[in-house]
Every structure is written in structure tokens, then in C-alpha cells.
Design a protein around this motif. Structure first.
Motif, short mmCIF file in Angstrom:
data_model
loop_
_atom_site.label_atom_id
_atom_site.label_comp_id
_atom_site.label_asym_id
_atom_site.label_seq_id
_atom_site.Cartn_x
_atom_site.Cartn_y
_atom_site.Cartn_z
N UNK A 114 44.21 129.95 170.28
CA UNK A 114 44.73 130.37 171.58
C UNK A 114 43.69 130.30 172.70
N UNK A 115 42.47 130.77 172.44
CA UNK A 115 41.45 130.80 173.49
C UNK A 115 40.18 130.05 173.11
N UNK A 116 40.22 129.31 172.01
CA UNK A 116 39.08 128.54 171.51
C UNK A 116 37.86 129.39 171.21
N UNK A 117 38.07 130.67 170.96
CA UNK A 117 36.97 131.57 170.59
C UNK A 117 36.50 131.19 169.19
N UNK A 118 35.19 130.85 169.06
CA UNK A 118 34.67 130.37 167.79
C UNK A 118 33.55 131.24 167.25
N UNK A 119 33.51 131.35 165.94
CA UNK A 119 32.40 131.94 165.23
C UNK A 119 31.72 130.79 164.48
N UNK A 120 30.40 130.77 164.48
CA UNK A 120 29.64 129.66 163.91
C UNK A 120 28.80 130.14 162.73
N UNK A 121 28.77 129.33 161.65
CA UNK A 121 28.07 129.70 160.43
C UNK A 121 27.32 128.49 159.87
N UNK A 122 26.19 128.74 159.24
CA UNK A 122 25.39 127.66 158.63
C UNK A 122 26.07 127.08 157.40
N UNK A 123 26.72 127.94 156.61
CA UNK A 123 27.35 127.48 155.36
C UNK A 123 28.77 128.01 155.26
N UNK A 124 29.55 127.43 154.38
CA UNK A 124 30.89 127.96 154.15
C UNK A 124 30.83 129.35 153.53
#
Length: 76
Positions: free
Chosen positions: A43-53
């Protein structure tokens, strides 16, 4: 391909597969590039970023819960 359980889902994400899913009728996207994995609310392209799955599944949150905690409520 039908996803049978959370472990299969997590394994497929770790292999680089990307998924869109829904929680309470809101769309989310798990994606990756060469450097990171992302959990994005469409909806708002709010992203959380992580190094690994593994980090994504441990630290990623939707309404302060992990994907594993919400698994039974998700539409994948």
C-alpha cells in the motif's frame, strides 16, 4: 506450486523465491536482491530490510508479530 507449511515457505524464500501475500486484506511482498531481503507493505511501499532470510523471519514484523506467528492468518 502449493505451499504446504511455514518451513517450506521459509526455505523457498532462502533460495531466492519472491512472494506476495495478504494479511487482513493488505498486500505484502517478500523480495531480494544481491545484498538484502525485503519485507514490503504494498500500500505505501514501506519496507523492512534484512541481510539474510533468517533475519527477515526473526526480526521482520507485521503489527508487531513475526510472519511465523501470523502464518495461519496469511493468504500466500
Amino acid at each position: 506450486m502449493l505451499i504446504l507449511d511455514f518451513d517450506e515457505f521459509a526455505q523457498r524464500v532462502a533460495m531466492g523465491e519472491e512472494f506476495q501475500f495478504y494479511y487482513k486484506n493488505e498486500g505484502y511482498w517478500i523480495s531480494r536482491n544481491n545484498e538484502s531481503f525485503y519485507l514490503t507493505r504494498v500500500q505505501d511501499s514501506s519496507s523492512q530490510t534484512f541481510k539474510t532470510s533468517e533475519d527477515l523471519f526473526k526480526e521482520g514484523r507485521i503489527e508487531n508479530k513475526t510472519i511465523h506467528e501470523l502464518w495461519e492468518e496469511l493468504e500466500v
